[in-house]
Design a protein around this motif. Structure first.
Motif, PDB file in Angstrom:
ATOM      1  N   ASN A   2       0.852  -1.189   0.000  1.00 28.86           N
ATOM      2  CA  ASN A   2       0.000   0.000   0.000  1.00 28.86           C
ATOM      3  C   ASN A   2       0.891   1.244   0.000  1.00 28.86           C
ATOM      4  OD1 ASN A   2      -2.423  -1.492   0.200  1.00 28.86           O
ATOM      5  ND2 ASN A   2      -2.119  -1.711   2.401  1.00 28.86           N
ATOM      6  N   ALA A  16       3.092   5.969 -10.032  1.00 29.26           N
ATOM      7  CA  ALA A  16       1.802   5.325  -9.765  1.00 29.26           C
ATOM      8  C   ALA A  16       1.514   4.228 -10.782  1.00 29.26           C
ATOM      9  CB  ALA A  16       0.689   6.369  -9.774  1.00 29.26           C
ATOM     10  N   ILE A  20       0.924   0.364  -9.919  1.00 25.23           N
ATOM     11  CA  ILE A  20      -0.377  -0.230 -10.256  1.00 25.23           C
ATOM     12  C   ILE A  20      -0.190  -1.443 -11.154  1.00 25.23           C
ATOM     13  CG2 ILE A  20      -2.547   0.162 -11.497  1.00 25.23           C
ATOM     14  CD1 ILE A  20      -2.270   3.145 -10.577  1.00 25.23           C
ATOM     15  N   LYS A  23       0.441  -4.556  -9.491  1.00 26.70           N
ATOM     16  CA  LYS A  23      -0.658  -5.009  -8.620  1.00 26.70           C
ATOM     17  C   LYS A  23      -0.543  -4.491  -7.188  1.00 26.70           C
ATOM     18  CE  LYS A  23      -1.914  -7.353 -12.212  1.00 26.70           C
ATOM     19  NZ  LYS A  23      -2.941  -6.776 -13.117  1.00 26.70           N
ATOM     20  N   ASN A  24       0.015  -3.292  -7.019  1.00 26.29           N
ATOM     21  CA  ASN A  24       0.066  -2.660  -5.700  1.00 26.29           C
ATOM     22  C   ASN A  24      -1.134  -1.732  -5.529  1.00 26.29           C
ATOM     23  OD1 ASN A  24       2.834  -3.507  -4.662  1.00 26.29           O
ATOM     24  ND2 ASN A  24       3.382  -2.606  -6.631  1.00 26.29           N
ATOM     25  N   ASP A  25      -1.506  -1.480  -4.282  1.00 22.30           N
ATOM     26  CA  ASP A  25      -2.580  -0.532  -3.985  1.00 22.30           C
ATOM     27  C   ASP A  25      -1.981   0.869  -3.845  1.00 22.30           C
ATOM     28  OD1 ASP A  25      -4.626  -2.452  -3.906  1.00 22.30           O
ATOM     29  OD2 ASP A  25      -4.045  -3.026  -1.871  1.00 22.30           O
ATOM     30  N   VAL A  26      -2.518   1.804  -4.610  1.00 21.37           N
ATOM     31  CA  VAL A  26      -1.972   3.168  -4.649  1.00 21.37           C
ATOM     32  C   VAL A  26      -3.081   4.182  -4.400  1.00 21.37           C
ATOM     33  CG1 VAL A  26      -0.849   4.905  -6.097  1.00 21.37           C
ATOM     34  CG2 VAL A  26      -0.129   2.514  -6.256  1.00 21.37           C
ATOM     35  N   VAL A  27      -2.777   5.178  -3.580  1.00 17.71           N
ATOM     36  CA  VAL A  27      -3.633   6.359  -3.436  1.00 17.71           C
ATOM     37  C   VAL A  27      -2.777   7.570  -3.789  1.00 17.71           C
ATOM     38  CG1 VAL A  27      -5.012   7.792  -1.897  1.00 17.71           C
ATOM     39  CG2 VAL A  27      -5.029   5.303  -1.621  1.00 17.71           C
ATOM     40  N   SER A  40      -7.843  10.985 -12.215  1.00 10.39           N
ATOM     41  CA  SER A  40      -8.814   9.980 -11.759  1.00 10.39           C
ATOM     42  C   SER A  40      -9.401   9.195 -12.929  1.00 10.39           C
ATOM     43  CB  SER A  40      -9.929  10.647 -10.957  1.00 10.39           C
ATOM     44  OG  SER A  40     -10.693  11.513 -11.781  1.00 10.39           O
ATOM     45  N   ASN A  44      -5.812   3.746 -12.579  1.00 11.07           N
ATOM     46  CA  ASN A  44      -6.657   2.763 -11.899  1.00 11.07           C
ATOM     47  C   ASN A  44      -6.331   2.745 -10.407  1.00 11.07           C
ATOM     48  OD1 ASN A  44      -8.499   0.703 -11.481  1.00 11.07           O
ATOM     49  ND2 ASN A  44      -7.035  -0.913 -12.023  1.00 11.07           N
ATOM     50  N   CYS A  45      -6.524   3.901  -9.771  1.00 13.49           N
ATOM     51  CA  CYS A  45      -6.278   4.015  -8.337  1.00 13.49           C
ATOM     52  C   CYS A  45      -7.096   5.185  -7.792  1.00 13.49           C
ATOM     53  CB  CYS A  45      -4.790   4.233  -8.044  1.00 13.49           C
ATOM     54  SG  CYS A  45      -4.161   5.861  -8.512  1.00 13.49           S
TER      55      CYS A  45
END
Length: 480
Positions: A2, A16, A20, A23-27, A40, A44-45
């Motif tokens: 994350n 990012a 992504i 396959k990592n979670d990104v904000v 946005s 894809n995050c």
């Protein structure tokens, strides 16, 4: 993993996308409303339109459960303050800040060295920043490595090893022209490996039956002292760089000039260049900005000719005879100008050209218009950041071949799926190659053979296709 990224500029977006894709979670946090809305729709995050230097925003982005915080806004101060703010409440989160102010970068490093014991006692780094990344330092280092070998090849150096990875063009009629990879070892007694082959639009990791043809570009891993012989096998030679023109007296140009002209101890790049290659017979610094030219003259005027001039001015080029120079390094902050100026000087007769470009997409364009060695600055920054993100087992990552492949330096852990197995047992054709291995407790890296067994504590350098990099890291135990 994350990851919270603060800053939706080109570097933030590139970072990012790579995370992504793995396959990592990104904000991603971006304070410009229009930019945030645009991102946005492209990424894809989750994208938050807010100021990143706010604890409320960071917690809304999930800093509580994040593995890492990466700050790459356009403001060094915001990047540093945001990391410090997060560190106050979430010290276990890895924090990385990009800084462009060289004084911040150097002074922080010096202060950390001077107060190392105190920082260890409180178990936190200065300002709460685990790693600082400086784009200009990364770019200057890449330029200097290329200069060391006559600007005849793109070079990636690896820490704590004498091996380097070179991208070399195979010339027609050379010793490698028409050979299969499995047959090239007999051409020299020097240890080397052909890692990948670029043929036209196709790039592939090399196998024993990959054929090398004239016009191909190959990635060769060998020890630093053997690069000249590898160039010779490919039909090329390291050039004698007696006359060098440096375009751009900003930070990158200053770092490069300092390394090439200064013999001062403690130089940031003092260990890169051999003493014999430090000085060119003629060294010229050119910048269209009067203030930068004046500062360069005050600093380097005794060892170099400094001109306040426009590199696109034909009259100036002819008057100074730049078309007869051995090397032109274009390192201004205008990346498009670097490409155009390098290609133009090359067309006039300059033997070799190096240009700092924005990223890998521009790297390919630069090569197509004649630039010999493009230095993609954003890729260098992203590589450095991602290398820090991969956990303690991964000690470095470099993008090569225009982003087609990545080299990964890692340490084999007891839980690694490759631990206790030899290279034949772990082979995945087309996904990765193990290039060099340093056995636990030993000092030197060696090129392995099929029967080499990987054991806990061994350090390895491997190359993987970009599409398989996350799978490869997981396979070798590079995750936290």
């Amino acid at each position: 993993m994350n990851t919270v990224i603060v800053g939706g500029g080109l570097t933030g977006v590139q970072l990012a996308r790579r995370l992504i894709n793995e396959k990592n979670d990104v904000v991603l946090i971006e304070n410009n409303e229009e930019t945030a809305r645009h991102l946005s729709n492209r990424l894809n995050c989750a994208v938050l339109n807010a100021d990143g230097n706010s604890m409320e925003t960071l917690e809304k982005a999930g800093i509580q459960k994040a593995d890492a915080l990466v700050c790459v806004t356009s403001s060094d101060e915001v990047n540093m303050i945001t990391c410090s703010l997060a560190d106050a409440l979430y010290p276990d989160v890895l924090k990385i800040a990009r800084v462009r102010n060289y004084a911040y970068y150097v002074n922080t490093a010096q202060a950390s060295a001077e107060h190392e014991a105190a920082l260890k006692a409180r178990s936190r780094p200065l300002y709460g920043i685990d790693f600082m990344v400086h784009p200009d330092v990364e770019a200057a280092s890449s330029i200097l490595k290329a200069v060391e070998h006559g600007a005849s090849t793109e070079v990636i150096a690896f820490e704590n090893t004498s091996f380097e990875l070179c991208r070399i063009t195979v010339e027609e009629g050379s010793a490698l022209d028409g050979k299969l990879v499995k047959d090239v070892r007999q051409l020299t007694d020097k240890p080397f490996s052909v890692c990948y082959v670029e043929s036209g639009e196709k790039s592939e990791l090399a196998s024993g039956f990959t054929q090398i043809c004239a016009g191909d570009k190959i990635g060769v891993l060998t020890e630093r002292a053997n690069i000249a012989e590898m160039l010779d096998l490919c039909g090329s030679k390291a050039q004698s760089l007696r006359k060098i023109a440096l375009v751009g007296a900003a930070q990158i140009g200053t770092l490069v000039s300092d390394a090439l002209l200064s013999a001062k101890k403690g130089n940031l790049f003092g260990n890169i260049l051999k003493p014999a290659k430090r000085r060119a017979k003629t060294f010229v610094i050119i910048d269209s900005d009067e203030k930068k030219s004046k500062l360069a003259s005050e600093r380097f005027g005794k060892e170099a000719n400094v001109f306040n001039a426009d590199i696109t001015d034909d009259a100036f080029i002819q008057e100074e005879g730049l078309e007869h120079f051995d090397l032109a390094i274009c390192a201004t902050t205008n990346y498009e100008l670097n490409m155009v100026a390098s290609a133009y000087l090359k067309s006039l007769g300059v033997d070799r050209t190096i240009a700092v470009v924005a990223g890998s997409a521009y790297e390919n364009i630069a090569k197509n218009i004649g630039v010999d060695i493009p230095i993609p600055i954003r890729d260098a920054v992203a590589d450095s950041i991602i290398g820090h993100l991969k956990g303690k087992a991964v000690t470095g990552i470099h993008t090569v071949s225009g982003g087609n492949f990545e080299t990964i330096e890692c340490v084999i852990t007891a839980s690694s799926k490759v631990c206790g197995k030899n290279l034949i047992q772990i082979a995945h054709k087309g996904e990765f190659l193990v290039l060099i291995v340093r056995k636990a407790g030993e000092q030197k890296y060696q090129i392995p053979v099929g029967k080499t067994v990987l054991e806990e504590g061994d350090s390895v350098l491997l190359i993987t296709s970009a599409r398989a990099n996350e799978r490869t890291i997981h396979y070798f135990g590079g995750r936290k």
